[in-house]
Design an enzyme around this catalytic site. Structure first.
Site, PDB file in Angstrom:
ATOM      1  N   ARG A   1      72.729 -17.376  42.256  1.00  0.00           N
ATOM      2  CA  ARG A   1      71.503 -18.350  42.623  1.00  0.00           C
ATOM      3  C   ARG A   1      70.870 -18.739  41.871  1.00  0.00           C
ATOM      4  O   ARG A   1      70.109 -19.427  42.134  1.00  0.00           O
ATOM      5  CB  ARG A   1      71.676 -16.965  43.878  1.00  0.00           C
ATOM      6  CG  ARG A   1      71.075 -16.039  43.400  1.00  0.00           C
ATOM      7  CD  ARG A   1      71.064 -15.016  44.948  1.00  0.00           C
ATOM      8  NE  ARG A   1      72.204 -14.343  44.791  1.00  0.00           N
ATOM      9  CZ  ARG A   1      72.586 -13.462  45.456  1.00  0.00           C
ATOM     10  NH1 ARG A   1      71.379 -12.450  46.418  1.00  0.00           N
ATOM     11  NH2 ARG A   1      73.488 -13.125  45.095  1.00  0.00           N
TER      12      ARG A   1
ATOM     13  N   LYS B   1      76.497  -3.977  34.504  1.00  0.00           N
ATOM     14  CA  LYS B   1      77.751  -3.932  35.224  1.00  0.00           C
ATOM     15  C   LYS B   1      78.370  -3.327  34.656  1.00  0.00           C
ATOM     16  O   LYS B   1      78.547  -3.252  33.255  1.00  0.00           O
ATOM     17  CB  LYS B   1      78.869  -4.764  35.278  1.00  0.00           C
ATOM     18  CG  LYS B   1      78.054  -6.600  36.100  1.00  0.00           C
ATOM     19  CD  LYS B   1      79.027  -7.740  36.299  1.00  0.00           C
ATOM     20  CE  LYS B   1      79.230  -8.989  36.290  1.00  0.00           C
ATOM     21  NZ  LYS B   1      79.051  -9.166  38.489  1.00  0.00           N
TER      22      LYS B   1
END
Ligand code: BES
Ligand code: MN
Ligand code: ZN
Length: 495
Positions: free
Chosen positions: A340, A266
């Site tokens: 996920r 990120k």
């Protein structure tokens, strides 16, 4: 520090400050024995959330609390006003409150009392574990003027719920370098056993360490954990009622203790708040903490996969393929779509236990924050009746959710040339493709709802009952969902 809450028939003589509710459309009639000249001069108009301290008739402090229009005094308004009140009287020790007087005849007094207790306790919350000179908060005692067993029980419930929200907030606010997976699991264990002082019955808890996670084939959790020096944990925490359960609800919470993005790293600003990435786990643990005192007639099990997402020398590489607990293979194209992957294992395990319904909570996608902003969670699922039940619980609990679709034709975005699916879709609708990914790991026929709480898990300003930082979003709606649970009927697939 906690605030004890009691029910009383009149404001106790020993209270340091008295709270009086004032509706905006009643200001003209100058209610209560207050110095209205002064209050007006100070700009007090009875607007919801306005709090003004003035000297009462006997010279002792009174807090005038704006409640907005009398017809709109809902539990949500009471919760927010009560939080503003708690902040306004934080220099006093003992608050006597007549706020429930503003509840209209025929309105749900129990819901109002619960919201009042929640608002006061949440408004009094501050995270100052690392502050040398924390802002003083003297509030220790709340005496609510009212009567009846229903109101007393509601105050008790509100106190338990707020305590659990604060517990969740503390976990979320603790820095990622300090709240390791091991520590989060230990906090769950201490809460479940009651050794941390938590009230109520003990819960069953199983904390799996790395070897057992390998044994169980949790390939998603292990894949995300590869870049970390901290071992992963998987927590399964269960309440079983003494009699035959009237249902079985599974809760799943994303427990990424810090999300750097992994090798798909990120940008610096995107990483600043990524200690919050275990907010789903915190919400599930908070709800289980209330279950201990609620003792509901249903079985409730929380499934919580825990790791951080780091980029050590053995981190998962884009292109790596993982095998999830249910046997499906996933090509990891972006290591920042890690939530996920760990939820895939957890949903597979939850499915194996054949619950009547599953709800998962996860700070899953930045796209959901783009779509719905920072106050509203995305709600998706495979069963309309169950989605409606989650929505109704959120409404009653005063936590905002919005139903988004799961367009079946978007599923092909997740097709992979080398594995059963890949972990990212195209550039658009990332919240929906993330949910479509999760759906692959929910067994056929089990009603499932997914809450993407990336927005409301965190706030950078004091807002209503929320303090800066982790909000504990989800605890309240889960508690309501558990209290009102009945197994949804099978079938009826969603969009
Ligand atoms: N934890 C983040 C999502 C997030 C973003 C939560 C902002 C709270 C605030 C999640 O793991 C993530 O990084 N998602 C990616 C997915 C993408 C790579 C498909 C995202 O949203 O950018
Ligand atoms: Mn991520
Ligand atoms: Zn994440």
């Amino acid at each position: 520090m906690s605030v004890s809450v009691t029910l009383t028939s009149t404001v106790p003589a020993g209270a340091d400050v008295t709270a009086l509710g004032v509706c905006s459309d009643q200001v003209d009639s100058e209610p209560h024995d207050l110095d209205w000249g002064l209050l007006r001069g100070l700009g007090f108009e009875g607007k919801a959330g306005q709090v003004q301290l003035v000297a009462g008739p006997d010279g002792r402090p009174v807090a005038a609390v704006g409640m907005g229009p009398a017809a709109d005094v809902t539990p949500a308004v009471i919760r927010r006003s009560s939080a503003a009140l708690a902040r306004g009287v934080r220099r006093h020790r003992w608050l006597g409150s007549s706020l429930l007087d503003t509840v209209a005849d025929g309105d749900d007094l129990a819901a109002a009392a619960q919201a009042h207790a929640e608002g006061i306790l949440l408004g009094a919350y501050g995270y100052d574990a690392y502050k040398s000179d924390p802002e003083p908060n003297s509030l220790r005692k709340l005496s609510v003027v009212g009567a009846g067993r229903e109101v007393r029980d509601a105050l008790r419930l509100g106190t338990a719920v707020a305590g659990a929200v604060c517990f969740a907030r503390d976990l979320v606010n603790e820095p990622g370098g300090s709240l390791t997976p091991e520590k989060l699991a230990a906090a769950a264990q201490a809460m479940a056993s009651g050794e941390d002082g938590t009230d109520g019955a003990a819960l069953e808890i199983q904390v799996s360490e790395r070897d057992e996670i390998v044994e169980a084939g949790l390939g998603g959790l292990l894949g995300v954990n590869r870049g970390s020096t901290q071992p992963p944990r998987f927590v399964e925490i269960t309440w079983r009622p003494p009699a035959d359960p009237e249902g079985f609800l599974a809760l799943v919470g994303k427990g990424i203790t810090f999300d750097s993005g992994g090798l798909s790293i990120k940008p610096a600003t995107g990483m600043e708040t990524m200690k919050i990435d275990m907010s789903g786990a915190a919400a599930v643990l908070g709800a289980m903490r209330v279950v201990k005192v609620l003792a509901p007639p249903i079985r409730v099990t929380g499934y919580i996969p825990i790791t951080d997402n780091m980029l050590g020398g053995d981190a998962s590489r884009p292109g790596d393929i993982l095998t999830i607990r249910n046997g499906k293979t996933v090509e990891v194209l972006n290591t920042d779509a890690e939530g996920r992957l760990i939820l895939a294992d957890a949903l597979s395990l939850a499915s194996e236990a054949r619950p009547d319904a599953i709800v998962d909570l996860a700070t899953l996608t930045g796209a959901c924050v783009v779509a719905l902003g920072t106050k509203v969670a995305g709600l998706m699922g495979n069963h309309d009746g169950w989605i409606d039940a989650v929505e109704a619980a959120a409404d009653r609990a005063g936590e905002r959710v919005w139903h988004l679709p799961l367009p079946a034709d978007y599923r092909k975005q997740l097709d992979s040339p080398v594995a059963d699916l890949k972990n990212i879709g195209n550039r658009w609708g990332g919240t929906l493709t993330a949910a479509l990914f999760l759906q692959e790991f929910v067994a056929e026929g089990i009603p499932w709802a997914h809450l993407d709480i990336a927005g409301p898990a965190w706030t950078d300003s004091v807002d209503g009952e929320a303090a800066k930082g982790g909000t504990g979003f989800g605890v309240r709606l889960l508690v309501d969902l558990i209290r009102n649970f009945s197994p949804p009927d099978g079938g009826s697939p969603g969009v």
